[in-house]
Design an enzyme around this catalytic site. Sequence first.
Site, mmCIF file in Angstrom:
data_model
loop_
_atom_site.group_PDB
_atom_site.id
_atom_site.type_symbol
_atom_site.label_atom_id
_atom_site.label_comp_id
_atom_site.label_asym_id
_atom_site.label_seq_id
_atom_site.Cartn_x
_atom_site.Cartn_y
_atom_site.Cartn_z
ATOM 1 N N THR A 151 0.871 -1.193 -0.010
ATOM 2 C CA THR A 151 -0.016 0.052 -0.084
ATOM 3 C C THR A 151 0.867 1.122 -0.083
ATOM 4 O O THR A 151 0.500 2.081 -0.779
ATOM 5 C CB THR A 151 -0.905 -0.166 1.097
ATOM 6 O OG1 THR A 151 -1.830 -0.999 0.942
ATOM 7 C CG2 THR A 151 -1.566 1.178 1.454
ATOM 8 N N GLN A 171 1.173 -8.843 -6.433
ATOM 9 C CA GLN A 171 0.838 -10.476 -6.358
ATOM 10 C C GLN A 171 1.797 -11.015 -7.615
ATOM 11 O O GLN A 171 1.743 -12.282 -7.628
ATOM 12 C CB GLN A 171 -0.398 -10.459 -7.192
ATOM 13 C CG GLN A 171 -1.638 -9.914 -6.037
ATOM 14 C CD GLN A 171 -1.663 -10.781 -4.937
ATOM 15 O OE1 GLN A 171 -1.020 -11.864 -4.909
ATOM 16 N NE2 GLN A 171 -2.426 -10.454 -3.873
ATOM 17 N N SER A 185 5.624 -6.112 -1.922
ATOM 18 C CA SER A 185 5.074 -6.340 -0.696
ATOM 19 C C SER A 185 5.776 -7.996 0.012
ATOM 20 O O SER A 185 5.540 -8.818 -0.601
ATOM 21 C CB SER A 185 3.613 -6.356 -0.480
ATOM 22 O OG SER A 185 3.248 -6.548 0.784
ATOM 23 N N CYS A 216 -9.164 -7.683 1.750
ATOM 24 C CA CYS A 216 -9.371 -6.444 2.182
ATOM 25 C C CYS A 216 -10.591 -5.828 2.041
ATOM 26 O O CYS A 216 -11.180 -4.938 2.898
ATOM 27 C CB CYS A 216 -8.225 -5.224 1.967
ATOM 28 S SG CYS A 216 -7.003 -5.864 0.964
#
Lengths: 392, 408
Positions: free
Chosen positions: A72, A180, A200, A332
Amino acid sequence: MKTYYYDHSASTPMLPMVIQTMSELMKLHYANPAALHKSGAEAMKLIDRARASISDRMGSEPGEVVFTSGGTESNNLAIKGSVNKVARSSKHIITSAIEHASVFESFRQLETFGIHTTILPVDRQGKIRPEDVANAIRKDTVLVSIMQVNNETGVVQPIREIGQLLGEFPHVRFHVDGVQAVGKVPFSWKEWGVDLYSGSAHKFGGPKGLGFLLVKSGNELSPLLSGGDQEQGTRSGTHNVPGIVAMSQALRLAVESQEARRERMYAIRRRLLHIVGDIPELLFNGVHSDEADGETGAAPHIVNFSYPGMRPEVIIHMLEKHGILVSSQSACSSKSLQPSRVLLAMGQDADRASGSIRISFGDEHTMEDIEILGDRLKRVVAELKPLERNSK
Amino acid sequence: MKYDLVLVRFGEITIKGRNRNRFEAMLLTRIKSALKAMPKLEYVRGYARVYIHLNGESYEQVSDRLKDIFGIQTYSPVISSKHDLEAIRETSLQMMRSLKTEPKTFKVSVKRGWKQYPHDSIEMNHLVGAHVLRNTPDLKVDVRAPDVELKIDIQHESAYIYCEVEKAAGGFPLGMNGKGMLLLSGGIDSPVAGWMAMRKGLKIEAVHFHSYPFTSEQAKEKVITLAKRLAYYSGKIKLHLVPFTELQTKLAQSGHDSLIITLMRRSMLKITERLAEENGALAIVTGDSLGQVASQTLGSMNVIGRSSSLPLLRPLVMMDKQDIIDCAERIGTFQTSILPFEDCCTLFVPKSPATQPNLTLVERIEAHMGEELERLIDEAVQGTEVLVLREDGVEAPAGESKEEDAWF
């Protein structure tokens, strides 16, 4: 009862080796790496080594790696950092309708600040057409942000092609959300014409709260956080030394085994698609595995389907009773009960878009596990079948 | 294009008469060590050149490494083709088409090493040249100064075709011209001086003076990073870390503020001379550039240089600062050099350092310090710590980094 965790796209389990690394580092290297004393310098050395290791795996230069708190932040930094850095009276940015919320909502927020935005559509398979990107470019376009692998459907976007087209527009930065994709599908930082790339840690076996942004030199960013000028001033805040090292280790393990795992993962995915295809109530969303060629097909670890007429949380809880953990849409947004923005963009009706289930798996899953999953999925659908209308 | 081998041409050593063979063997050893990450490569030595068979390894990766190896003049990616004329013609055309910048003129040079080949070289020039010309609209032949020379080497086993010529670092193979000690400060100039010395075949051992706690650990780290970068060019490098605190603080208290730098630099040279003796080096290399700072005026160079009897090599002496910076950027040391950690040369700098130091006065001050100066120099030499840095990491002096390795 054994629990099967099929939510790797939401977060992956950490490898025992990485947990050990992180806890050893927590014990030994608690000093602030910005400190002048020896302990600080040692901690800083570890950061440098982690940076070199990450850049090695990603094919970048060490100076191009910025550590962040996760996907994010990396996405926010890439987008807002670029927009705020460019001094122009009129600014225009481009993204797609299927981006992760951290990109999509950043665009919506920037819109309220007077930035012009273009949201590109996708085809029924969930793919962006490269020519749409090129056609949307304007004189004042600052940035294009496109994800490499969609987090709900696993569809791989034609990043290389888009990068090539954007090569003709040197005034436009190209940001790719690779959250991803890292460790799952091929990517070339040097050759694909990408300027900014987000990753991430907890999506490839690393700890939560850690991520990176690759920044090609010459693409200065305006920082989101003001402070002690860590990361050359791009991202202030004390370095999370254990986490950063653990992330670099997890990345190495993921990337080193990427090729070796590929076949196995796609085999599992094919089997799973077959199982879903055998259940008439379930409708598959995305790109079929047989078309997967790694660069433009589907990621090896995600399968998405809808059960029209059934609220996804009912399916999730029923599967959970059988020890199977899955998500609806993305983890989320799965609590919101809104239809999936991604599926709507793919032209699905609200019924189908509201009833989507995502199964995402990882290294620990075997073919037998998938058979068990298929078996329970069939059972759950059979149990729910008589209730179809009631749940609407 | 997918290449089959790389033709590497050696530089100046080819004019070295009887020692040529030894120098070429040295260079080949260096090439092999720089490319050892790619085990499938095979090396065949020819006259003043070496052929590297790629066997599936990436040309880009090999090229990336070759361009920085001293002693290599140029290299070319080569495609090997079957003997039959059509194959040679087609491969030649493909190669001409794949060039990054489209040439306006070209010529074909065929060499027929395998004399049984049915067409002789003049015939082949026409046969291949005509085919390329016919299929490339705007291309012309120029035999005197072509943009591109398409070379075809017909050997018994295969026909080798190439036209790109990449420039490498040039110079001499490392170590061909003996060994020197490099004063490595952490600034922009000294790594460049080291690179230039290495390029001319000089093996380098780096010497760094640190004044902890007046200088920081980071300053030392920075020098280690710089030395590692130099090790990228040489395979490995020895770094001598000399403790300079005591000597420097003593000199700072000598009461001759304007001469501190002069005195300091003279001591550095004396210490380096001792280290050179211990390590069999015959020169001292510095990053001095004429007139750049007070210690680099001709007057200073004279007084400072006299403290050592070894030849002082100053590769940058007549260069402009901007050219030095450009070179530092090219060799990848600039970004490290500009990190803001103070080194010992900037410590205790007087407001107005002497630009024309008086040799007699300097010698008198040193004589006055007498045995104490000798003792401090001795102690600095004794206390010197040695690190061996390799292009792929530190050769660990202690066991600690082994444990650290498990984390990465």
